[in-house]
Write an enzyme that holds these catalytic residues in place. Structure first.
Site, PDB file in Angstrom:
ATOM      1  CB  VAL A 236       5.145  -0.055  -6.932  1.00 34.19           C
ATOM      2  CG1 VAL A 236       5.663  -0.667  -8.101  1.00 34.19           C
ATOM      3  CG2 VAL A 236       4.421  -1.251  -6.010  1.00 34.19           C
TER       4      VAL A 236
ATOM      5  CG  HIS B 201     -24.723   0.699  -6.890  1.00 35.39           C
ATOM      6  ND1 HIS B 201     -25.352   1.844  -7.142  1.00 35.39           N
ATOM      7  CD2 HIS B 201     -23.463   1.107  -6.526  1.00 35.39           C
ATOM      8  CE1 HIS B 201     -24.731   2.939  -6.539  1.00 35.39           C
ATOM      9  NE2 HIS B 201     -23.448   2.560  -6.299  1.00 35.39           N
TER      10      HIS B 201
ATOM     11  NE  ARG C  17     -18.050   8.407  -9.201  1.00 39.50           N
ATOM     12  CZ  ARG C  17     -18.498   9.808  -8.948  1.00 39.50           C
ATOM     13  NH1 ARG C  17     -17.528  10.773  -9.350  1.00 39.50           N
ATOM     14  NH2 ARG C  17     -19.548  10.068  -8.355  1.00 39.50           N
TER      15      ARG C  17
ATOM     16  CB  ILE D 221     -24.381   2.953  -2.707  1.00 38.84           C
ATOM     17  CG1 ILE D 221     -24.556   4.068  -2.396  1.00 38.84           C
ATOM     18  CG2 ILE D 221     -25.674   2.146  -3.244  1.00 38.84           C
ATOM     19  CD1 ILE D 221     -25.305   4.941  -1.368  1.00 38.84           C
TER      20      ILE D 221
ATOM     21  CD  GLU E 178      -2.449   1.801   0.080  1.00 41.88           C
ATOM     22  OE1 GLU E 178      -3.254   0.956  -0.344  1.00 41.88           O
ATOM     23  OE2 GLU E 178      -2.448   2.999  -0.030  1.00 41.88           O
TER      24      GLU E 178
END
Lengths: 421, 489
Positions: free
Chosen positions: B173, B50, B312, B48, B32
């Site tokens: 990375v 969906h 996103r 949510i 990470e």
């Protein structure tokens, strides 16, 4: 089995209000417990290490911790029990009229505390960046003024090197000076209103004396920096709207918010206490009793005060009313509503009783050096007073005697601005 | 040592892949970039689950969404994160919008989603009394719901770690070489990890990671979503998730009853250039408020407690890109995981596992696995007798640190001991600081506890790792200028 304890009076909060109220009820022989989340009594006073407190209430100038200490001593000497490190999780009104609290503390675990009366004295919290939805990124270095004060004064931690303070509330002004005394630069205080939110003496002693610029009618329109604050963008306001084409950058690594206080009434609301939208505090009568019989309120949980001395006085007054209530001494008259009209933001209390001495507290909506405050009842002006100095930052307090409140009927206060500027 | 699998990115995609792989006799590691897990795309997720009707089943994302949705009861039972099938309402305020509602409903039916229900105004108001009564119609998807996204990711990672998966945070990375059928992965600060197989779950940076491994060239486009959170006492909190009729690029601005009792409004959907740009703006706040106030009654800016934004990771074709690389050996792409990535995540992890298997990774089930995490105690949810029992075990359970969300010292200590040593890490693990005062009262207390537990001096603690220091030093460290005048007020 969960242990249950019973007291005549439970006070929630051991700040200035709670301690003053408990001292009075305990001294009158009412068994009293004060519950507070912190490990030591005094509330926010403990982090206010500057002086200027107590001249009125203790007749000497004290620092916050000294004020807290004296107030705690007074309560304890009177016989009040302090339950510290304790959080009230739940409060409910029982069918027999008593009030039952569920309290958690590391010392005693889970306790039920039953009492005949509860005095709400939880104080307030600071409005924060999220409440205002100030745009920008979310780096480290954004604090409420009080949180920074706590870090600096109680933990000895420097929150940053170069700060901008948003809002000119008193805590922010006090912090401007405190930061400078700690070697932290203060680049600006930014206030959206055309006048400062804090007391004049704090503007003079905390900003002017240090040459810290105060931008009135300006707003922070952006917070910059991804990991740690790198600066803010400030824009002048026109008709309340930021003029982004005139925005300018101020370099800083810290932003403190001093943008108002919100009475902490989530617990009050959960038991059905109705709030006044103009104060955020409970609606009370002149006995400081809320809409739920047996629950009283005083101090900043009721309305945000300017001076702690007034908090203590108000709490003492509320405690006297609690004692009378417990002793079954109800005043003779009937009750009637109290309203505010022009130029006043609110009044406390919201109902009062004729034939009883009553303290009224107000906040002005205007800045003026010539005004008349008047009270009207049943079409007659029953009281008025001239003021040479009115500021929204300063509370107006009016004590009316029983003989001035002889009649029943809605009582209306208004602040009339005079000719003089 | 050489790991069998290195998963790059400990967001929901990487975490789910790790959890699925942890059941097999192999050694995996999660790499990470940030200071804690779930600190990237997944942190700002709307939470949510969906309903499987927004996308045609011809897309990979729809297929994985539909499968993933059905896996949450079991996952919740095993891992114990907050999740509730509240149901979703899609609401229309005009006949034009109703035509889109019909198309969505039919798409849902074609996708095989069960229990979808077309609703007139009366049925909608019966299902959700907070709706603006001017609503015309809509449909109800009872299979939709809400989840605490970070709690879900934390528990996936925790379960994977209990089953021997390693985690390396602050591992960005920077380079990769192929040596004797093995990948040698180098971090920006000089650490090295060897692994036979690599999963690229790097979220916004999956394009860069793909390039570093000599795999496919593609571009991840960040699309920003701003969210605003309302106090848990907001009168607007609905029973169900309220969706408007969607637009071409987004599912629209929603009103979300979060799994932990607050109300969230958002998100926006705007393309941005910078992959670290999670700023919010005044214009978008106004836009969101205008949208949601039209749908639900009682929304007030007075109830705002915080705002945030997330990005996103979007591929050119808007679909997920989960496949074995055709250019780089033993390299699985799990990129473009935008909405409905969280819903699809259980199925994504499974899919990644199958791809690794097809690439030759042997999958032998472990004899002993920890298949369930012990339930986490949270003092705010415990019955009184259990509070008393916990207190006897450790008095820190009845010491409330975060007054707004009622989080005890014991919960904070648990978070720190599990490796969440930043203020945000503790906040997302426990909720301390997430309430209406936004940490105004409890931050200093939490910092003291982190410092006590880790030995890191308070002034060196960070908000979210890296340079996000919460303080710059101790009183006395800075020189004080003495140019003060003294006035009498």
């Amino acid at each position: 089995m969960i242990q249950e304890e019973t007291f005549d009076v439970t006070v929630i909060g051991a700040g200035a209000a709670g301690l003053a109220a408990a001292a009075v009820t305990a001294a009158a022989g009412k068994t009293t417990i004060v519950i507070d989340r912190e490990d030591r009594p005094g509330g926010i006073l403990r982090q206010c290490i500057h002086n200027g407190f107590g001249l009125r209430y203790f007749k000497e100038e004290l620092t916050g911790p000294e004020y807290a200490e004296q107030a705690a001593e007074k309560a304890e000497k009177a016989g009040a029990n302090l339950r510290l490190g304790a959080t009230v999780l739940d409060m409910k009104k029982e069918p027999d009229g008593t009030l039952l609290l569920l309290v958690l503390s590391p010392g005693d675990g889970v306790r039920k505390i039953r009492s005949l009366a509860v005095i709400l004295a939880m104080g307030c919290r600071e409005r924060n960046r999220g409440n205002l939805a100030i745009p920008g990124s979310r780096p480290a270095g954004v604090f409420t003024a009080g949180a920074a004060q706590k870090l600096l004064n109680m933990e000895g931690i420097l929150p940053g090197k170069k700060a901008v303070i948003v809002g000119s509330g008193d805590i922010g002004l006090i912090m401007a000076r405190r930061l400078r005394w700690s070697g932290i630069k203060v680049e600006a205080v930014v206030e959206i209103m055309p006048y400062p939110a804090g007391l004049t003496r704090n503007i003079v002693q905390c900003l002017n004396d240090f040459g810290i610029p105060l931008y009135l009618e300006h707003s922070v329109v952006n917070i910059l920096g991804r990991e740690r604050v790198e600066g803010v963008e400030v824009a002048p306001l026109k008709d309340g709207i930021p003029q982004t084409e005139r925005k300018f950058h101020i370099d800083c690594d810290t932003v403190l918010f001093s943008v108002g206080l919100i009475p902490e009434n989530e617990l009050s609301s959960s038991v059905g206490v109705a709030l006044n939208p103009s104060t955020g505090g409970p609606l009370v009568d002149s006995g400081y009793e809320t809409g739920v019989p047996g629950i009283f309120a005083a101090g900043n949980v009721l309305h945000v005060h300017d001076l702690v001395d007034f908090v203590s006085e108000e709490a003492e007054h509320a405690a006297q009313m609690v004692i009378r209530r417990l002793n079954g001494e109800t005043a003779p008259g009937g009750t009637f509503p109290v309203k505010v009209e022009s130029n006043l933001k609110y009044v406390v209390p919201n109902r009062c009783r004729n034939g009883q001495d009553t303290r009224f507290a107000f906040r002005s909506l205007i800045v003026t050096n010539d005004a008349e405050l008047e009270a009207e009842q049943n079409g007659k002006i029953i009281w008025k007073r001239h003021y040479n100095y009115i500021r929204p930052a300063e509370m107006i307090i009016v004590d009316l005697k029983a003989e001035q409140l002889k009649e029943e009927g809605e009582l209306t206060f208004r602040l009339k601005k005079g000719e003089k500027i | 040592m050489t790991y069998d699998v290195a998963i790059i990115g400990a967001g929901v995609t990487g975490a789910s892949s790790a959890w699925h792989l942890s059941r097999y006799q192999l050694k995996a590691v999660l790499l990470e970039r940030w200071a804690d897990v779930c600190f990237g795309v997944s942190k700002a997720n709307s939470g949510i689950i969906h309903g499987g009707f927004h996308h045609p089943v011809s897309t990979l994302k729809a297929r994985l969404e539909i499968r993933g949705n059905l896996m949450f009861e079991r996952l919740q039972h095993e891992l114990g994160f907050p999740f509730k099938r509240t149901g979703i309402l899609v609401v229309a305020f005009s006949e034009e919008e109703m035509s889109t509602v019909h198309k969505l409903y039919e798409q849902g039916i074609r996708n095989g989603v069960r229990d979808l229900e077309m609703c007139g105004r009366d049925r909608l108001l019966q299902l959700e009394e907070k709706l603006n009564p001017e609503v015309v119609g809509g449909f109800f998807a009872p299979g939709g719901g809400t989840i605490e996204p970070y709690r879900y990711v934390f528990s996936l990672v925790e379960a994977a770690r209990r089953n021997d998966v390693d985690l390396k945070c602050n591992f960005e990375v920077a380079g990769a070489d192929r040596q004797e059928n093995t990948w040698l992965i180098r971090s920006a600060n000089g650490e090295e990890v060897r692994a036979r197989y690599v999963v690229n779950a790097a979220g916004l940076f999956a394009d860069r990671v793909s390039r570093i491994f000599g795999a496919e060239e593609f571009t991840i486009h960040p699309r920003k979503g701003e969210e605003y959170l309302l106090d848990r006492n907001s009168p607007a909190r609905p029973q169900r998730v309220i969706f408007p009729v969607p637009t071409e690029h987004s599912k629209g601005v929603l009103v979300i009853p979060t799994a932990e009792g607050t109300t969230m409004i958002g998100p926006t959907a705007d393309p941005v250039e910078n992959k670290l740009d999670t700023t919010t703006s005044a214009d978008n706040m106004k836009r969101i408020l205008a949208h949601v106030r039209n749908m639900v009654n009682g929304i007030s800016p007075r109830d705002l407690i915080t705002s945030f934004a997330g990005l996103r990771p979007v591929m050119d074709n808007e679909d997920f890109y989960i496949a074995l690389s055709e250019k780089a050996p033993d390299f699985v792409q799990a990129a473009g995981i935008q909405s409905p990535g969280l819903t699809a995540s259980p199925a994504i992890g499974e899919y990644v596992k199958e791809l690794l298997k097809s690439a030759g990774l042997p999958l032998l089930e472990k004899v002993h696995i920890v298949s369930e995490l012990a339930p986490r105690h949270e003092i705010r949810h415990e019955p009184i007798e259990e509070m008393e029992r916990l207190h006897r075990e450790d008095p820190a359970w009845t010491h409330i640190i975060c007054r707004c969300e009622k989080i005890s010292e014991a919960e904070i200590v648990e978070a720190v001991r599990k490796g969440h040593t930043t203020l945000d890490g503790v906040k997302f693990y426990t909720r301390a600081g997430m309430g209406r005062c936004q940490g105004g009262f409890c931050s200093a207390k939490i910092m003291k506890i982190i410092s006590r537990e880790t030995g890191i001096p308070m002034e060196k603690l960070t908000k979210k790792g890296g340079k996000s220091r919460l303080a710059v030093g101790r009183l006395g460290d800075l020189k004080v200028e003495t140019n003060q005048k003294t006035s009498e007020a």
